[in-house]
Design a protein around this motif. Structure first.
Motif, PDB file in Angstrom:
ATOM      1  N   ASN A   1      27.268  -1.454  -9.513  1.00 32.05           N
ATOM      2  CA  ASN A   1      28.237  -1.168  -8.459  1.00 32.05           C
ATOM      3  C   ASN A   1      27.664  -0.087  -7.550  1.00 32.05           C
ATOM      4  O   ASN A   1      27.080   0.888  -8.020  1.00 32.05           O
ATOM      5  N   VAL A   2      27.840  -0.279  -6.246  1.00 31.34           N
ATOM      6  CA  VAL A   2      27.413   0.701  -5.248  1.00 31.34           C
ATOM      7  C   VAL A   2      28.651   1.210  -4.519  1.00 31.34           C
ATOM      8  O   VAL A   2      29.466   0.412  -4.050  1.00 31.34           O
TER       9      VAL A   2
ATOM     10  N   SER B   1      31.783  -2.145   1.169  1.00 29.44           N
ATOM     11  CA  SER B   1      30.390  -1.912   0.776  1.00 29.44           C
ATOM     12  C   SER B   1      30.176  -2.227  -0.694  1.00 29.44           C
ATOM     13  O   SER B   1      29.115  -2.721  -1.087  1.00 29.44           O
ATOM     14  N   SER B   2      31.183  -1.960  -1.529  1.00 29.42           N
ATOM     15  CA  SER B   2      31.062  -2.231  -2.960  1.00 29.42           C
ATOM     16  C   SER B   2      31.042  -3.733  -3.230  1.00 29.42           C
ATOM     17  O   SER B   2      30.216  -4.225  -4.006  1.00 29.42           O
ATOM     18  N   PHE B   3      31.924  -4.482  -2.579  1.00 31.69           N
ATOM     19  CA  PHE B   3      31.998  -5.923  -2.797  1.00 31.69           C
ATOM     20  C   PHE B   3      30.821  -6.660  -2.176  1.00 31.69           C
ATOM     21  O   PHE B   3      30.331  -7.650  -2.729  1.00 31.69           O
ATOM     22  N   LEU B   4      30.358  -6.212  -1.018  1.00 36.67           N
ATOM     23  CA  LEU B   4      29.373  -6.969  -0.246  1.00 36.67           C
ATOM     24  C   LEU B   4      27.936  -6.550  -0.498  1.00 36.67           C
ATOM     25  O   LEU B   4      27.022  -7.114   0.107  1.00 36.67           O
ATOM     26  N   CYS B   5      27.715  -5.570  -1.358  1.00 34.62           N
ATOM     27  CA  CYS B   5      26.346  -5.165  -1.674  1.00 34.62           C
ATOM     28  C   CYS B   5      25.714  -6.210  -2.592  1.00 34.62           C
ATOM     29  O   CYS B   5      26.114  -6.366  -3.738  1.00 34.62           O
TER      30      CYS B   5
ATOM     31  N   LEU C   1      26.416   8.866  -1.966  1.00 32.09           N
ATOM     32  CA  LEU C   1      26.377   7.478  -2.408  1.00 32.09           C
ATOM     33  C   LEU C   1      26.272   7.457  -3.919  1.00 32.09           C
ATOM     34  O   LEU C   1      25.588   8.298  -4.503  1.00 32.09           O
ATOM     35  N   VAL C   2      26.915   6.505  -4.556  1.00 33.04           N
ATOM     36  CA  VAL C   2      26.882   6.400  -6.012  1.00 33.04           C
ATOM     37  C   VAL C   2      26.412   5.007  -6.405  1.00 33.04           C
ATOM     38  O   VAL C   2      26.910   4.001  -5.888  1.00 33.04           O
ATOM     39  N   VAL C   3      25.432   4.955  -7.311  1.00 31.96           N
ATOM     40  CA  VAL C   3      24.937   3.693  -7.855  1.00 31.96           C
ATOM     41  C   VAL C   3      25.212   3.707  -9.344  1.00 31.96           C
ATOM     42  O   VAL C   3      24.768   4.618 -10.052  1.00 31.96           O
ATOM     43  N   GLN C   4      25.951   2.718  -9.827  1.00 29.25           N
ATOM     44  CA  GLN C   4      26.316   2.648 -11.241  1.00 29.25           C
ATOM     45  C   GLN C   4      25.684   1.429 -11.904  1.00 29.25           C
ATOM     46  O   GLN C   4      25.724   0.332 -11.345  1.00 29.25           O
ATOM     47  N   GLN C   5      25.110   1.648 -13.069  1.00 32.75           N
ATOM     48  CA  GLN C   5      24.652   0.553 -13.912  1.00 32.75           C
ATOM     49  C   GLN C   5      25.782   0.214 -14.868  1.00 32.75           C
ATOM     50  O   GLN C   5      26.206   1.046 -15.668  1.00 32.75           O
TER      51      GLN C   5
ATOM     52  N   THR D   1      32.084   0.399 -22.911  1.00 35.46           N
ATOM     53  CA  THR D   1      31.421   1.562 -22.322  1.00 35.46           C
ATOM     54  C   THR D   1      31.417   1.511 -20.806  1.00 35.46           C
ATOM     55  O   THR D   1      31.313   2.531 -20.156  1.00 35.46           O
ATOM     56  N   ASP D   2      31.535   0.331 -20.229  1.00 35.82           N
ATOM     57  CA  ASP D   2      31.663   0.115 -18.782  1.00 35.82           C
ATOM     58  C   ASP D   2      30.449   0.619 -18.003  1.00 35.82           C
ATOM     59  O   ASP D   2      29.584  -0.159 -17.639  1.00 35.82           O
TER      60      ASP D   2
END
Length: 202
Positions: A23-24, A49-53, A134-138, A145-146
């Protein structure tokens, strides 16, 4: 050396990490007006931006190198940290809302028709500033654990909104474009990581 069995490998890998689970989150500055920097629903710029990345990257950690010569050899010691540009790819929608937001963001600092722009950069990382976080999540395959790892790019702003190629023979495709960002520094896994006291296990 002990014999390595496939069961040992399975227990070490623990399912691995999937590159398509991410998720971005881009916090747009409020200087853009409308939905810039406001909320996280799908209709806000942040939500779009989150959906369309379509694709992004977990940013690299780069340590500079100082080589000190001594009698035909070199002592290698750590130099300064550097932070390379970070790029994400987004789908384009018929209303062009997301692409327009990135174009307006760049234009706020330096306008296309004259060499003027905002000098009110505000507090780095705040949504009222030209520089935002900006946040990038794995994400995890296991929902218990999400989020496995989170990278925050502090004080970021776009430096390039990429071209969209057009062609008569581009069938069965959806338009997409790259956006390149620069940022001041990053936090990883813990808010204190940047100052050297972060918990690498968090």
């Amino acid at each position: 050396m002990a014999t390595r069995k496939i069961e040992d490998f399975k227990n070490t890998l623990r399912g691995g990490v999937r590159p398509n689970l991410f998720n971005v989150q881009i916090n747009f500055p409020t200087i853009l007006g409308q939905n810039g920097g406001q909320g996280s629903g799908s209709n806000t710029l942040e939500g779009l931006s989150s959906f369309l990345c379509r694709s992004a990257a977990l940013p690299a950690s780069t340590q500079g190198l100082i080589e000190v010569p001594f009698r035909g050899r070199f002592l290698k010691i750590p130099g300064d940290r550097t932070f390379d540009a970070w790029t994400a790819t987004f789908y384009n929608t018929a209303d062009f809302n997301l692409r327009q937001a990135f174009e307006l963001w760049i234009n706020a600092a330096n306008k296309t028709d004259e060499n003027i722009g905002t000098l009110d950069f505000g507090a780095i990382g705040g949504t009222g500033s030209y520089f935002t976080d900006l946040v990038v999540q794995q994400k995890a395959k296991d929902t218990t654990t999400d989020v496995l790892r989170e990278y925050k790019l502090v004080g970021a702003w776009p430096t390039n909104v990429g071209a969209i190629n057009l062609a008569y023979d581009s069938n069965d495709q959806i338009e997409e474009f790259d956006v390149e960002f620069q940022y001041q520094y990053m936090d990883v896994g813990s808010k204190d990581f940047a100052v050297g006291s972060g918990d690498l296990t968090s």
